[in-house]
Design a protein around this motif. Structure first.
Motif, short mmCIF file in Angstrom:
data_model
loop_
_atom_site.label_atom_id
_atom_site.label_comp_id
_atom_site.label_asym_id
_atom_site.label_seq_id
_atom_site.Cartn_x
_atom_site.Cartn_y
_atom_site.Cartn_z
N THR A 12 0.94 -1.11 -0.01
CA THR A 12 0.03 -0.20 0.05
C THR A 12 0.89 1.28 0.02
N CYS A 13 0.47 2.36 -0.83
CA CYS A 13 1.03 3.69 -0.67
C CYS A 13 0.38 4.37 0.57
N VAL A 14 1.26 4.75 1.45
CA VAL A 14 0.97 5.51 2.64
C VAL A 14 1.63 6.93 2.62
N VAL A 15 1.19 7.82 3.03
CA VAL A 15 1.59 9.15 3.48
C VAL A 15 0.57 9.49 4.65
N SER A 16 1.41 10.17 5.58
CA SER A 16 0.76 10.83 6.77
C SER A 16 0.25 12.15 6.46
N ALA A 17 -0.96 12.51 7.25
CA ALA A 17 -1.76 13.42 7.09
C ALA A 17 -0.90 14.69 7.39
N ASN A 18 -0.12 14.74 8.44
CA ASN A 18 0.80 15.77 8.62
C ASN A 18 1.85 16.11 7.42
N THR A 19 2.46 14.97 6.90
CA THR A 19 3.29 15.41 5.43
C THR A 19 2.62 16.10 4.40
N GLY A 24 -4.38 5.35 12.09
CA GLY A 24 -4.83 3.92 11.81
C GLY A 24 -3.33 3.26 11.70
N GLY A 25 -2.41 4.14 11.37
CA GLY A 25 -0.94 3.24 11.43
C GLY A 25 -0.41 3.16 12.88
N LYS A 26 -0.79 4.07 13.70
CA LYS A 26 -0.47 3.83 15.05
C LYS A 26 -1.09 2.69 15.80
N LEU A 27 -2.17 2.32 15.17
CA LEU A 27 -2.94 1.17 15.77
C LEU A 27 -2.29 -0.15 15.28
N ILE A 28 -1.74 -0.18 14.14
CA ILE A 28 -0.79 -1.39 13.55
C ILE A 28 0.46 -1.36 14.31
N LEU A 46 9.41 13.21 0.63
CA LEU A 46 8.12 12.98 1.48
C LEU A 46 8.40 11.81 2.30
N LYS A 47 8.92 10.58 1.62
CA LYS A 47 9.29 9.48 2.72
C LYS A 47 9.89 9.61 3.88
N ALA A 48 11.15 10.64 3.58
CA ALA A 48 11.94 10.92 4.68
C ALA A 48 11.23 11.83 5.92
N MET A 49 10.22 12.46 5.54
CA MET A 49 9.31 12.98 6.60
C MET A 49 8.58 11.94 7.43
N ASP A 50 8.25 10.80 6.95
CA ASP A 50 7.51 9.79 7.38
C ASP A 50 8.21 8.65 7.87
N LYS A 51 9.56 8.96 7.97
CA LYS A 51 10.30 7.64 8.38
C LYS A 51 10.10 6.97 9.44
N ASP A 52 9.72 7.45 10.75
CA ASP A 52 9.33 6.82 11.83
C ASP A 52 8.12 5.97 11.65
N LEU A 53 7.31 6.55 11.01
CA LEU A 53 5.70 5.66 10.53
C LEU A 53 6.10 4.59 9.88
N PHE A 54 6.82 4.68 8.75
CA PHE A 54 7.23 3.66 7.98
C PHE A 54 7.95 2.49 8.39
N ASP A 55 8.71 2.80 9.36
CA ASP A 55 9.64 1.81 9.90
C ASP A 55 8.98 0.98 11.06
N GLY A 56 7.86 2.01 11.68
CA GLY A 56 7.06 0.87 12.42
C GLY A 56 5.97 0.15 11.71
N LEU A 57 5.47 0.53 10.57
CA LEU A 57 4.76 -0.40 9.95
C LEU A 57 5.24 -1.43 9.39
N THR A 58 6.33 -1.24 8.81
CA THR A 58 7.29 -2.34 8.24
C THR A 58 7.60 -3.42 9.29
N LYS A 59 7.85 -3.11 10.57
CA LYS A 59 8.30 -3.88 11.35
C LYS A 59 7.13 -4.50 11.82
N ALA A 60 5.90 -4.19 11.91
CA ALA A 60 4.50 -4.64 12.05
C ALA A 60 4.29 -5.83 10.84
N GLY A 61 4.70 -5.68 9.67
CA GLY A 61 4.46 -6.45 8.86
C GLY A 61 3.51 -5.89 7.67
N TYR A 62 3.20 -4.62 7.83
CA TYR A 62 2.55 -3.86 6.82
C TYR A 62 3.42 -3.74 5.83
#
Length: 602
Positions: free
Chosen positions: A380-387, A479-483, A430-446
């Motif tokens: 899935t292509c993800v971007v945070s609302a803040n970004t 939603g990403g934080k729930l994952i 844009l990806k660099a701005m969401d690095k923490d989110l993406f690292d967390g999602l990837t670790k969770a298997g997303y």
């Protein structure tokens, strides 16, 4: 560069642009572009939308013979000048993405056209080439008004010479629409309503029919935590932005309330509980449709000149899976989700990892489901609302800009070039701005992706929005934080079989379930088109409505479809708001007899 006068640069380049246009000198005009420069033309050189880049393509387009003249000569651009009255302000310098230490100049301008007799609006971005000459990276030209038939922009007086009341005048207008609509719009959602409002402003009789018994029925009956996916300003309605007291993300019932009011405020004619009865037929000689509408059980015969299909998408996509009928729990599509409260304490499986899937998972977690599993069938292509806020909404759709100017600025970038720039570094930023989110999602298997097609480059959220109307994306607003926190588990793969109390996945694993919800989107729009118009219409319009042409423009939306008198509108709020004007202008041009070989339909 020690100093830069954007106004002087703008005037110099625009003077050269006008000189070349007035002389109909294709070579001189194209030479004002970088070798890789792009032009986006919305209805100025033909009654269609065109984006193209590179000197060879620009020369071929502008020098194409139309009525024994080049396309550039026939259009007859004149009176090119900086636009002084715009909330975008005067020309300004901007940092080059490839080298922020260097500056370009950008700004809005206006111009006249000889054929059609019209006025237009443009936006340029110029940069210096290695020799120091200012050349266009992009030029955007869009038709604004047909002369003699300008869209009224001031507040109407509301008083009438024959002493009629406003209600009496409106009643006559609505009766005329009922008797002989020029345009029939099938679908009364926000896009159908905005199309009707645009047409009414231009004096064209438009009748909207909707199968539902109430206005905004689709919004009213969706899941409880549904909101607009982007900011209020970005989701404004044509002519009638949301009140400033509304929240940034507007809940479904508030949207529905506003749409009901919008229909009244814009004096739209909408028949509810109304459907097309039988297959509409197009009379080639009369250039009119023959349509029977079933309205509240009564059949009404109409002969509109144009039909606009405004149903949004195809039917809900609910896959048929082995054993589904044997499942003891509930199985349904996200369209039928009315809230998670009845499933407190239940085991939930949500199939789909896009926006709807995240909304549903959030609802189930909030309402106390014992477990929530998201089945992710593909990355899935993800971007945070803040970004997105920082990169788009605070820049282009900042509320300091009137929504008309924000739309103009937002569409001034040719979409094909926009995707190239995204793949060339924009998405990476844009990806660099969401690095923490993406690292967390990837670790969770997303699983994450930024490519619309494998190997096609990381076009990111912009590419998905343009090419797939944002399908396959998740604009993260929590939603990403729930994952990441483990409140929503991720399972990669597909459900291949249902059992009495659970599901089996394609890797052989299984999961217990009491409810399975498919947030799996919709079938292609052509399925609805064939249902209404019959299979044979595809011989003229093809079978693919969605997607982009070679320049990045919508394949069929808001532009000629191949079937005379048949138009399609689609996409989120910003698409309906901006492009409905261009559709209305095309219909007006046909009514005025301005469409010709030079402004031809595809």
């Amino acid at each position: 560069m020690t100093s830069l006068d954007p106004h002087a640069v703008a005037n110099g380049w625009l003077e050269a642009f006008q000189s070349a246009a007035t002389a109909a000198d294709v070579e001189a005009l194209v030479d004002l572009f970088l070798p890789t420069g792009w032009l986006r033309d919305l209805l100025c050189f033909q009654w269609d939308m065109k984006s193209l880049g590179g000197h060879d393509n620009l020369k071929a387009y502008l020098s194409e013979k139309v009525d024994d003249r080049t396309r550039l000569a026939r259009a007859g651009l004149y009176d090119v000048r900086i636009q002084p009255t715009s909330t975008l302000g005067p020309p300004v310098a901007f940092p080059l993405p490839s080298d922020p230490t260097k500056k370009g100049v950008q700004g809005a301008f206006e111009f006249g056209l000889t054929s059609p007799p019209a006025v237009g609006r443009g936006f340029f971005r110029v940069v210096q080439n290695p020799n120091g000459a200012w050349k266009a990276l992009t030029v955007f030209l869009t038709l604004e008004d047909i002369k003699g038939h300008e869209e009224p922009r001031g507040r109407p007086l509301g008083l009438f010479p024959d002493l009629s009341t406003y209600d009496e005048v409106k009643a006559k207008e609505l009766a005329a629409i009922d008797q002989d609509p020029t345009v029939l719009i099938i679908g009364g959602g926000q896009t159908g309503m905005m199309s009707a409002a645009r047409l009414r402003k231009l004096g064209i009789r438009a009748l909207v029919i909707d199968k539902n018994p109430t206005l905004a029925h689709v919004w009213r009956n969706r899941y409880p935590n549904l909101t607009t996916q982007t900011t209020a300003h970005h989701c404004s309605m044509a002519y009638q932005p949301w009140p400033t007291t509304y929240p940034k993300y507007i809940g479904k019932d508030k949207v529905a309330d506003f749409l009901e009011f919008y229909a009244k405020a814009q004096d739209l004619r909408i028949w509810l509980s109304s459907t097309v009865d039988g297959v509409p037929l197009y009379d080639e000689e009369k250039k009119r449709w023959q349509v029977t509408v079933k309205r509240d059980g009564q059949k009404v015969y109409l002969e509109p000149k144009h039909i606009i299909l405004a149903v949004g998408s195809g039917p809900a996509n609910l896959p048929k899976v082995e054993g589904m009928s044997d499942f003891a729990g509930s199985v349904y599509h996200s369209d039928d989700h009315r809230g998670a409260a009845p499933f407190a304490g239940k085991r939930v499986v949500v199939v789909g990892s896009g926006n709807a899937g995240h909304d549903l998972c959030t609802d189930f977690v909030a309402k106390g489901a014992s477990s929530v599993t998201m089945v992710q069938r593909s990355p899935t292509c993800v971007v945070s609302a803040n970004t997105v806020d920082k990169a788009v909404f605070e820049v282009t759709f900042n509320e300091k800009y009137a929504i008309e100017d924000a739309d103009f600025l937002g569409n001034s970038m040719p979409p094909g070039l926009g995707m190239k720039m995204a793949a060339g570094g924009g998405t990476a930023r844009l990806k660099a701005m969401d690095k923490d989110l993406f690292d967390g999602l990837t670790k969770a298997g997303y699983q994450l992706t930024w490519e619309v097609t494998p190997g096609g480059g990381e076009v990111g959220f912009l590419g998905y929005l343009l090419a797939r109307m944002a399908a396959g994306t998740m604009l993260d607003r929590g939603g990403g934080k729930l994952i990441i926190d483990g409140k929503v588990k991720v399972k990669n793969g597909e459900i291949v079989r249902f059992e009495n109390d659970g599901v089996i996945f394609d890797d052989g694993s299984q999961a217990g379930a009491d409810v399975v919800v498919y947030a799996t989107g919709y079938l292609p729009l052509v399925e609805n088109i064939k249902t209404i118009f019959g299979e044979s219409i595809t011989e003229r319009i093809g079978t693919q409505m969605e997607g982009l042409d070679e320049g990045g423009e919508m394949r069929k939306g808001y532009r000629p479809t191949g079937q005379p008198g048949f138009w399609i509108v689609m996409g989120p709020f910003p698409y309906g708001r901006f492009f409905s004007k261009h559709l209305a202008l095309q219909i007006l041009a046909e009514e005025l007899g301005l469409s010709s070989a030079g402004h031809s339909k595809l």
